[in-house]
Design a protein around this motif. Structure first.
Motif, PDB file in Angstrom:
ATOM      1  N   TYR A 249       0.853  -1.274  -0.023  1.00  0.00           N
ATOM      2  CA  TYR A 249      -0.052  -0.184  -0.001  1.00  0.00           C
ATOM      3  C   TYR A 249       0.818   1.114  -0.015  1.00  0.00           C
ATOM      4  O   TYR A 249       1.810   1.205   0.654  1.00  0.00           O
ATOM      5  CB  TYR A 249      -0.998   0.227   1.180  1.00  0.00           C
ATOM      6  N   VAL A 250       0.411   2.303  -0.558  1.00  0.00           N
ATOM      7  CA  VAL A 250       1.290   3.525  -0.871  1.00  0.00           C
ATOM      8  C   VAL A 250       0.291   4.666  -0.437  1.00  0.00           C
ATOM      9  O   VAL A 250      -0.782   4.744  -0.810  1.00  0.00           O
ATOM     10  CB  VAL A 250       1.925   3.787  -2.316  1.00  0.00           C
ATOM     11  N   SER A 275      -1.470   0.029  -9.802  1.00  0.00           N
ATOM     12  CA  SER A 275      -2.323  -0.694 -10.775  1.00  0.00           C
ATOM     13  C   SER A 275      -3.534  -1.436 -10.046  1.00  0.00           C
ATOM     14  O   SER A 275      -4.616  -1.687 -10.623  1.00  0.00           O
ATOM     15  CB  SER A 275      -1.564  -1.656 -11.455  1.00  0.00           C
ATOM     16  N   GLU A 276      -3.560  -1.784  -8.728  1.00  0.00           N
ATOM     17  CA  GLU A 276      -4.570  -2.459  -7.882  1.00  0.00           C
ATOM     18  C   GLU A 276      -5.184  -1.655  -6.954  1.00  0.00           C
ATOM     19  O   GLU A 276      -5.892  -1.999  -6.181  1.00  0.00           O
ATOM     20  CB  GLU A 276      -4.044  -3.670  -7.093  1.00  0.00           C
ATOM     21  N   GLU A 277      -5.106  -0.226  -7.295  1.00  0.00           N
ATOM     22  CA  GLU A 277      -5.773   0.903  -6.580  1.00  0.00           C
ATOM     23  C   GLU A 277      -5.552   0.788  -5.222  1.00  0.00           C
ATOM     24  O   GLU A 277      -6.807   0.692  -4.353  1.00  0.00           O
ATOM     25  CB  GLU A 277      -7.231   0.873  -6.776  1.00  0.00           C
ATOM     26  N   ARG A 278      -4.468   0.602  -4.593  1.00  0.00           N
ATOM     27  CA  ARG A 278      -4.138   0.681  -3.210  1.00  0.00           C
ATOM     28  C   ARG A 278      -3.326   1.813  -2.738  1.00  0.00           C
ATOM     29  O   ARG A 278      -2.262   1.765  -1.983  1.00  0.00           O
ATOM     30  CB  ARG A 278      -3.508  -0.686  -2.683  1.00  0.00           C
ATOM     31  N   VAL A 279      -3.651   2.772  -3.163  1.00  0.00           N
ATOM     32  CA  VAL A 279      -2.795   4.184  -3.230  1.00  0.00           C
ATOM     33  C   VAL A 279      -3.899   5.200  -2.362  1.00  0.00           C
ATOM     34  O   VAL A 279      -4.820   5.188  -2.715  1.00  0.00           O
ATOM     35  CB  VAL A 279      -2.566   4.992  -4.262  1.00  0.00           C
ATOM     36  N   ILE A 280      -3.318   5.652  -1.107  1.00  0.00           N
ATOM     37  CA  ILE A 280      -4.293   6.587  -0.362  1.00  0.00           C
ATOM     38  C   ILE A 280      -3.516   7.919  -0.515  1.00  0.00           C
ATOM     39  O   ILE A 280      -2.378   8.029   0.032  1.00  0.00           O
ATOM     40  CB  ILE A 280      -4.339   6.170   0.989  1.00  0.00           C
ATOM     41  N   GLU A 281      -4.417   8.984  -1.249  1.00  0.00           N
ATOM     42  CA  GLU A 281      -3.678  10.333  -1.382  1.00  0.00           C
ATOM     43  C   GLU A 281      -3.899  10.998  -0.158  1.00  0.00           C
ATOM     44  O   GLU A 281      -5.009  11.248   0.422  1.00  0.00           O
ATOM     45  CB  GLU A 281      -4.135  10.987  -2.602  1.00  0.00           C
ATOM     46  N   GLU A 303      -8.416   5.526   7.882  1.00  0.00           N
ATOM     47  CA  GLU A 303      -9.416   4.688   8.161  1.00  0.00           C
ATOM     48  C   GLU A 303     -10.475   4.258   6.973  1.00  0.00           C
ATOM     49  O   GLU A 303     -10.534   3.280   6.519  1.00  0.00           O
ATOM     50  CB  GLU A 303     -10.352   5.120   9.404  1.00  0.00           C
ATOM     51  N   GLU A 304     -10.775   5.507   6.465  1.00  0.00           N
ATOM     52  CA  GLU A 304     -11.636   5.393   5.139  1.00  0.00           C
ATOM     53  C   GLU A 304     -10.721   4.746   3.849  1.00  0.00           C
ATOM     54  O   GLU A 304     -11.252   3.844   3.155  1.00  0.00           O
ATOM     55  CB  GLU A 304     -11.907   6.657   4.574  1.00  0.00           C
ATOM     56  N   GLY A 305      -9.340   4.944   3.754  1.00  0.00           N
ATOM     57  CA  GLY A 305      -8.640   4.552   2.777  1.00  0.00           C
ATOM     58  C   GLY A 305      -8.272   2.941   2.792  1.00  0.00           C
ATOM     59  O   GLY A 305      -8.530   2.418   1.758  1.00  0.00           O
ATOM     60  N   PHE A 306      -8.174   2.644   3.982  1.00  0.00           N
ATOM     61  CA  PHE A 306      -8.013   1.121   4.164  1.00  0.00           C
ATOM     62  C   PHE A 306      -9.121   0.248   4.465  1.00  0.00           C
ATOM     63  O   PHE A 306      -8.955  -0.917   4.025  1.00  0.00           O
ATOM     64  CB  PHE A 306      -6.852   0.949   5.418  1.00  0.00           C
ATOM     65  N   LEU A 307     -10.024   0.897   4.943  1.00  0.00           N
ATOM     66  CA  LEU A 307     -11.343  -0.020   5.239  1.00  0.00           C
ATOM     67  C   LEU A 307     -12.478  -0.017   4.305  1.00  0.00           C
ATOM     68  O   LEU A 307     -13.176  -0.588   4.510  1.00  0.00           O
ATOM     69  CB  LEU A 307     -11.549   0.500   7.010  1.00  0.00           C
ATOM     70  N   ALA A 308     -12.232   0.992   3.358  1.00  0.00           N
ATOM     71  CA  ALA A 308     -13.509   1.355   2.461  1.00  0.00           C
ATOM     72  C   ALA A 308     -13.435  -0.034   1.639  1.00  0.00           C
ATOM     73  O   ALA A 308     -12.518  -0.695   1.368  1.00  0.00           O
ATOM     74  CB  ALA A 308     -13.122   2.304   1.461  1.00  0.00           C
TER      75      ALA A 308
END
Length: 310
Positions: A249-250, A275-281, A303-308
């Motif tokens: 995750y980035v 590519s797998e949409e695991r980026v939190i800006e 919390e929203e980025g990881f748990l959504a």
């Protein structure tokens, strides 16, 4: 009764009545004795550079450093440094506050502070101390939670600061357990920031939410990040080796003021986390402090980025 005796009795009666009236007047006005429970106007704060007599309830604070910590405790700031003023998280709170520097003593005098908070590295500390009680902190000497408690002590709000620390750690650690349960105990997270021609990756105590992710949530950083950034705090690298620092995750600290065209390159888009949409800006300009306002803001994003639900 003789006239002289009658006169004596009348005079005695008048004296008694006068004494009673004086006592009643004193009780009504509260002037009989000074208040014993009055709050002291100042107290002695033990700073790292020595004891400083500071106001118990400061009303005009100039914060050349630690402004966000003061804002989190609802301190009344009249002067602030330019970097804090430019942070979008504090715009509403600082709309009527003057920007001031350690060099502009005339401006400091004009703002008539009753407390100045500065850094030990700053110039003119002695001159500022002549204007108002001045307390200086060394950046990084205290960890991010200790710093908030220390500002609480300075502002006579230690309990309020301590309560926030306890509550924040409880919330962040609970979120960490939930996140690890979802992404896996071995999953890695890297915090990367964009510059004009370079990138930065961070250890566990360099703002950008690193204290939350690594210290409180217990998430893992990639091996190369741990090797090069954990002790140093930050490591600078070029676009070509960006994949080497990307975790599963980035968290991308994206600076809106720099060239972010790297996000259109194959180097970036071929990273699995991308590519797998695991980026939190996160917004760099709103993430460079580790005060309660910033930390609560970033905790919500994580919390929203990881748990959504994907």
């Amino acid at each position: 009764m003789k006239k002289s005796g009658l006169l004596f009795v009348l005079l005695l009666l008048l004296a008694v009545l006068a004494a009673c009236g004086s006592a009643e007047s004193s009780e009504e006005t509260g002037a009989a004795e000074p208040e014993q429970d009055a709050v002291a106007e100042t107290f002695t704060y033990e700073s790292e550079t020595g004891a400083v007599e500071v106001p118990t309830d400061p009303q005009r604070i100039i914060a050349l450093t630690n402004g966000p910590n003061v804002l989190a405790l609802e301190g009344n700031i009249v002067g602030i440094d330019e970097w804090t003023n430019a942070n979008p998280l504090f715009e509403d709170r600082l709309s009527d506050v003057e920007i001031v520097t350690e060099d502009n003593l005339e401006k400091i005098i004009e703002l008539d502070p009753d407390l100045i908070i500065a850094g030990t590295h700053m110039k003119n500390l002695d001159k500022m101390s002549e204007i108002a009680p001045t307390v200086a902190f060394t950046w990084g000497k205290l960890d991010y939670l200790e710093q908030q408690v220390e500002i609480g002590k300075l502002l006579n709000k230690e309990q309020e600061a301590t309560d926030w620390v306890t509550d924040f750690q409880s919330r962040a650690q609970a979120a960490g357990e939930e996140i690890r349960a979802k992404i896996g105990e071995d999953a890695t997270v890297s915090v990367i920031e964009s510059g004009n021609k370079e990138f930065y990756v961070f250890g566990d105590n360099y703002a950008r939410g690193t204290e939350i992710l690594y210290q409180e949530m217990g998430l893992n950083m990639p091996e190369k990040v741990e090797e090069l950034a954990l002790e140093a705090g930050v490591h600078t690298f070029s676009l070509e080796v960006l994949p080497d620092f990307a975790g599963d995750y980035v968290v991308l600290s994206k600076n809106p003021d720099v060239d972010n065209s790297f996000m259109e390159t194959d180097v970036w888009n071929n990273i699995p986390a991308v590519s797998e949409e695991r980026v939190i800006e996160i917004n760099t300009k709103a993430s460079t402090y580790s005060d309660p306002i910033t930390l609560d803001h970033l905790l919500g994003i994580f919390e929203e980025g990881f748990l959504a639900e994907n």
